[in-house]
Scaffold this motif. Structure first.
Motif, PDB file in Angstrom:
ATOM      1  N   SER A 126     -16.854  39.193 -39.735  1.00 21.13           N
ATOM      2  CA  SER A 126     -15.758  39.620 -40.601  1.00 21.13           C
ATOM      3  C   SER A 126     -15.260  40.994 -40.180  1.00 21.13           C
ATOM      4  CB  SER A 126     -16.231  39.674 -42.063  1.00 21.13           C
ATOM      5  OG  SER A 126     -15.268  40.318 -42.880  1.00 21.13           O
ATOM      6  N   ASP A 127     -13.932  41.178 -40.219  1.00 21.08           N
ATOM      7  CA  ASP A 127     -13.363  42.507 -39.977  1.00 21.08           C
ATOM      8  C   ASP A 127     -12.939  43.163 -41.285  1.00 21.08           C
ATOM      9  OD1 ASP A 127     -11.002  41.285 -40.743  1.00 21.08           O
ATOM     10  OD2 ASP A 127     -10.054  41.385 -38.776  1.00 21.08           O
ATOM     11  N   GLY A 128     -13.317  42.550 -42.416  1.00 22.52           N
ATOM     12  CA  GLY A 128     -12.971  43.057 -43.734  1.00 22.52           C
ATOM     13  C   GLY A 128     -11.802  42.339 -44.363  1.00 22.52           C
ATOM     14  N   ALA A 129     -10.963  41.729 -43.538  1.00 22.46           N
ATOM     15  CA  ALA A 129      -9.803  40.979 -44.039  1.00 22.46           C
ATOM     16  C   ALA A 129      -9.824  39.534 -43.570  1.00 22.46           C
ATOM     17  CB  ALA A 129      -8.510  41.645 -43.592  1.00 22.46           C
ATOM     18  N   ASP A 130     -10.250  39.314 -42.327  1.00 21.75           N
ATOM     19  CA  ASP A 130     -10.271  37.970 -41.745  1.00 21.75           C
ATOM     20  C   ASP A 130     -11.641  37.673 -41.153  1.00 21.75           C
ATOM     21  OD1 ASP A 130      -7.522  37.556 -42.287  1.00 21.75           O
ATOM     22  OD2 ASP A 130      -6.993  38.676 -40.486  1.00 21.75           O
ATOM     23  N   ALA A 146      -9.672  35.546 -45.012  1.00 18.48           N
ATOM     24  CA  ALA A 146     -10.794  35.563 -45.943  1.00 18.48           C
ATOM     25  C   ALA A 146     -10.374  35.292 -47.384  1.00 18.48           C
ATOM     26  CB  ALA A 146     -11.527  36.903 -45.864  1.00 18.48           C
ATOM     27  N   SER A 147      -9.149  35.638 -47.749  1.00 14.78           N
ATOM     28  CA  SER A 147      -8.744  35.490 -49.149  1.00 14.78           C
ATOM     29  C   SER A 147      -8.695  34.043 -49.602  1.00 14.78           C
ATOM     30  CB  SER A 147      -7.384  36.146 -49.376  1.00 14.78           C
ATOM     31  OG  SER A 147      -6.385  35.516 -48.584  1.00 14.78           O
ATOM     32  N   SER A 377     -20.782  38.328 -44.218  1.00 20.13           N
ATOM     33  CA  SER A 377     -20.146  38.603 -45.504  1.00 20.13           C
ATOM     34  C   SER A 377     -18.934  39.489 -45.279  1.00 20.13           C
ATOM     35  CB  SER A 377     -21.118  39.296 -46.460  1.00 20.13           C
ATOM     36  OG  SER A 377     -20.446  39.745 -47.631  1.00 20.13           O
ATOM     37  N   ASP A 378     -17.896  39.276 -46.069  1.00 19.91           N
ATOM     38  CA  ASP A 378     -16.732  40.162 -46.017  1.00 19.91           C
ATOM     39  C   ASP A 378     -16.765  41.166 -47.162  1.00 19.91           C
ATOM     40  OD1 ASP A 378     -16.027  38.740 -48.268  1.00 19.91           O
ATOM     41  OD2 ASP A 378     -14.332  37.694 -47.356  1.00 19.91           O
ATOM     42  N   GLY A 379     -17.895  41.226 -47.885  1.00 22.90           N
ATOM     43  CA  GLY A 379     -18.043  42.114 -49.021  1.00 22.90           C
ATOM     44  C   GLY A 379     -17.698  41.454 -50.332  1.00 22.90           C
ATOM     45  N   LEU A 380     -17.021  40.323 -50.268  1.00 20.82           N
ATOM     46  CA  LEU A 380     -16.652  39.571 -51.463  1.00 20.82           C
ATOM     47  C   LEU A 380     -17.329  38.209 -51.452  1.00 20.82           C
ATOM     48  CD1 LEU A 380     -14.838  39.764 -53.979  1.00 20.82           C
ATOM     49  CD2 LEU A 380     -13.050  38.620 -52.668  1.00 20.82           C
ATOM     50  N   ASN A 381     -17.272  37.524 -50.323  1.00 25.49           N
ATOM     51  CA  ASN A 381     -17.896  36.215 -50.162  1.00 25.49           C
ATOM     52  C   ASN A 381     -18.796  36.208 -48.926  1.00 25.49           C
ATOM     53  OD1 ASN A 381     -16.424  34.486 -52.242  1.00 25.49           O
ATOM     54  ND2 ASN A 381     -14.694  35.278 -51.077  1.00 25.49           N
ATOM     55  N   PHE A 382     -19.793  35.322 -48.963  1.00 25.45           N
ATOM     56  CA  PHE A 382     -20.499  34.973 -47.745  1.00 25.45           C
ATOM     57  C   PHE A 382     -19.711  33.874 -47.040  1.00 25.45           C
ATOM     58  CE2 PHE A 382     -24.321  36.451 -50.154  1.00 25.45           C
ATOM     59  CZ  PHE A 382     -24.772  37.385 -49.232  1.00 25.45           C
ATOM     60  N   TRP A 383     -19.814  33.845 -45.705  1.00 23.41           N
ATOM     61  CA  TRP A 383     -19.199  32.800 -44.903  1.00 23.41           C
ATOM     62  C   TRP A 383     -20.275  32.204 -44.011  1.00 23.41           C
ATOM     63  CZ3 TRP A 383     -14.094  31.394 -45.554  1.00 23.41           C
ATOM     64  CH2 TRP A 383     -13.342  32.236 -46.370  1.00 23.41           C
ATOM     65  N   VAL A 384     -20.375  30.887 -44.014  1.00 22.37           N
ATOM     66  CA  VAL A 384     -21.462  30.195 -43.328  1.00 22.37           C
ATOM     67  C   VAL A 384     -20.881  29.170 -42.368  1.00 22.37           C
ATOM     68  CG1 VAL A 384     -23.533  28.775 -43.608  1.00 22.37           C
ATOM     69  CG2 VAL A 384     -22.957  30.500 -45.340  1.00 22.37           C
ATOM     70  N   VAL A 385     -21.353  29.198 -41.117  1.00 19.83           N
ATOM     71  CA  VAL A 385     -20.935  28.208 -40.130  1.00 19.83           C
ATOM     72  C   VAL A 385     -21.747  26.929 -40.348  1.00 19.83           C
ATOM     73  CG1 VAL A 385     -20.853  27.641 -37.676  1.00 19.83           C
ATOM     74  CG2 VAL A 385     -20.304  29.958 -38.439  1.00 19.83           C
ATOM     75  N   LEU A 386     -21.057  25.843 -40.689  1.00 22.29           N
ATOM     76  CA  LEU A 386     -21.700  24.529 -40.844  1.00 22.29           C
ATOM     77  C   LEU A 386     -21.418  23.729 -39.583  1.00 22.29           C
ATOM     78  CD1 LEU A 386     -20.770  23.707 -44.568  1.00 22.29           C
ATOM     79  CD2 LEU A 386     -22.737  24.982 -43.685  1.00 22.29           C
ATOM     80  N   THR A 387     -22.336  23.795 -38.614  1.00 19.35           N
ATOM     81  CA  THR A 387     -22.080  23.157 -37.345  1.00 19.35           C
ATOM     82  C   THR A 387     -22.017  21.635 -37.455  1.00 19.35           C
ATOM     83  OG1 THR A 387     -24.453  23.267 -36.864  1.00 19.35           O
ATOM     84  CG2 THR A 387     -23.066  25.022 -35.993  1.00 19.35           C
ATOM     85  N   SER A 390     -18.422  20.966 -38.517  1.00 19.50           N
ATOM     86  CA  SER A 390     -17.353  21.712 -37.835  1.00 19.50           C
ATOM     87  C   SER A 390     -16.488  22.442 -38.835  1.00 19.50           C
ATOM     88  CB  SER A 390     -16.494  20.759 -36.976  1.00 19.50           C
ATOM     89  OG  SER A 390     -17.244  20.227 -35.903  1.00 19.50           O
ATOM     90  N   ALA A 391     -17.152  23.176 -39.718  1.00 20.31           N
ATOM     91  CA  ALA A 391     -16.438  23.842 -40.804  1.00 20.31           C
ATOM     92  C   ALA A 391     -17.056  25.195 -41.099  1.00 20.31           C
ATOM     93  CB  ALA A 391     -16.451  22.977 -42.061  1.00 20.31           C
ATOM     94  N   LEU A 392     -16.242  26.043 -41.703  1.00 21.64           N
ATOM     95  CA  LEU A 392     -16.672  27.357 -42.176  1.00 21.64           C
ATOM     96  C   LEU A 392     -16.672  27.298 -43.694  1.00 21.64           C
ATOM     97  CD1 LEU A 392     -17.338  30.231 -41.088  1.00 21.64           C
ATOM     98  CD2 LEU A 392     -14.919  30.782 -41.439  1.00 21.64           C
ATOM     99  N   ALA A 393     -17.835  27.583 -44.301  1.00 20.65           N
ATOM    100  CA  ALA A 393     -17.967  27.498 -45.758  1.00 20.65           C
ATOM    101  C   ALA A 393     -17.807  28.871 -46.381  1.00 20.65           C
ATOM    102  CB  ALA A 393     -19.320  26.917 -46.122  1.00 20.65           C
ATOM    103  N   ARG A 394     -16.970  28.964 -47.404  1.00 14.31           N
ATOM    104  CA  ARG A 394     -16.833  30.200 -48.175  1.00 14.31           C
ATOM    105  C   ARG A 394     -17.765  30.101 -49.359  1.00 14.31           C
ATOM    106  NH1 ARG A 394     -11.150  31.862 -50.844  1.00 14.31           N
ATOM    107  NH2 ARG A 394     -11.427  29.749 -51.584  1.00 14.31           N
TER     108      ARG A 394
END
Length: 395
Positions: A126-130, A146-147, A377-387, A390-394
């Motif tokens: 995360s870069d804080g926004a994306d 990320a929003s 984490s972007d500070g608001l949500n965790f983001w998880v790679v679901l290999t 083939s998806a990114l979970a918020r």
């Protein structure tokens, strides 16, 4: 020499409230307490009462003259930390006082080419926004907002992308394997329209973790680390750090003073100096992978022993070895300022702990066959790679 006096409840109230801001003074009786005057100390007493740091000695008495024991002081300080973290973070501002409890409550962003690679693949940053996601099979990097989890754009030319580092120098850096024993460090300028990545350095074959020490970019390789020094022209200078006896680097973190790497084959965590020499070796569990630093401790998922080692960065001492809480082939850890999340690769789930006191907060399934791997984490949500999806979970 100053005399030492026992702390009283009134002094504790004053010290504690100063750390979190004083309340508005009230006239008359001090809240519910009949033994506290409506003086300069009353606002402090009311604040820690309102925040639940202390409720007094009875429903109507605060006992302001009583001494405070070390155990009571520990309880007051612990509750203060909890309240500050719960009320002061981005999650509180967003009214996110809940945690998803089922796979159905976790939104996904599908990225057809999404894969991660290697024993220690970061996969997402995360870069804080994306969010920036490495796609190993088609040599691309995806940018996700990320929003709302919307896939914004795709950058090309990142051959066998395995790890992402977002933020240094306002850029996004990607480690890729260009074939044989050679790797590349790629750079993306997020302010420019999506296109091809720029190659800035040549490294050894990357194993999938990256860190920045404030001046140089570090990458893990199959049996070494590369230290890349940015300069006015490319290719940037690369120094290779090798290890006596062989090391299999997997995860990598910077704690503000030192680079730490996990040795996947030896089951150790290594503290390195600025030249990549080993300063300290800590035995953790079997198959340690992607660690994270929470500002005080390093959390090391041990993929082959179904445990997490919590190591105090200042000394290298092991604070705890965590088991249970759903741990099943733990892979990557992430920190959101309050909680630690650990992905369970073959457990198809993520597990949570409160970082301040290591309290387990439960396990949440990600769905059958999801294969959770990298996380951030972007500070608001965790983001998880679901290999597996083939998806990114918020989360």
């Amino acid at each position: 020499m100053r005399s030492q006096r026992p702390l009283t409840a009134s002094l504790v109230a004053a010290f504690t409230a100063v750390g979190i801001g004083a309340a508005t003074s009230l006239a008359g009786v001090c809240g519910p307490f009949t033994d506290v005057a409506a003086d300069a100390f009353c606002p402090f007493v009311l604040e820690i009462f309102t925040l639940g740091i202390t409720t007094g000695t009875t429903a109507t008495t605060f006992s302001p003259g009583d001494n405070v024991t070390r155990l009571q002081m520990a309880a007051f300080l612990s509750r203060t930390v909890d309240r500050v973290l719960a009320r002061g973070g981005r999650r509180a501002a967003g009214d996110l006082f809940w945690t998803p409890r089922s796979a159905a409550s976790v939104p996904l962003t599908t990225i057809a080419s999404l894969t991660t690679f290697g024993s220690g693949s970061d996969g997402v940053a995360s870069d804080g926004a994306d969010l920036w996601v490495a796609n190993n099979t088609d040599d691309t990097v995806s940018r996700v907002r990320a929003s709302d989890g919307k896939l914004l754009e795709t950058w090309t030319g990142a051959t066998s992308a395995v790890a992402v580092l977002a933020g240094p120098m306002g850029s996004v850096f990607v480690a890729g394997a260009s074939g044989g024993s050679t790797g590349q460090l790629y750079r993306i300028n997020p302010a420019q329209p999506a296109g091809a990545v720029t190659t800035v350095a040549t490294t050894e074959f990357p194993s999938g973790a990256m860190a920045f020490d404030g001046a140089r970019i570090w990458t893990t390789n199959s049996s070494s680390v590369s230290i890349i020094t940015p300069g006015p022209v490319t290719p940037w200078t690369t120094t290779t750090g090798t290890f006596v006896g062989g090391v299999s680097p997997a995860g990598m973190v910077w704690d503000g003073s030192n680079i730490w790497i996990t040795d996947n084959s030896a089951g150790t965590l290594l503290r390195l100096d600025s030249g990549a020499s080993v300063l300290q070796t800590i035995t953790v569990g079997s198959g340690p992978v992607e660690a994270v630093f929470d500002g005080t401790s390093i959390w090391v998922p041990n993929g082959l022993s179904n445990s997490v080692s919590v190591v105090r960065a200042a000394t290298g001492g092991i604070l705890a070895t965590l088991t249970g809480n759903g741990l099943n082939t733990p892979f990557a850890a992430a920190f959101d300022g309050e909680r630690i999340l650990v992905t369970q690769y073959f457990g198809y789930a993520v597990s949570l702990w409160k970082a301040a006191d290591l309290t387990p907060l439960g396990t949440v399934p990600m769905g059958p066959g999801s294969l959770p791997r990298g996380a951030c984490s972007d500070g608001l949500n965790f983001w998880v790679v679901l290999t597996g999806y083939s998806a990114l979970a918020r989360f």
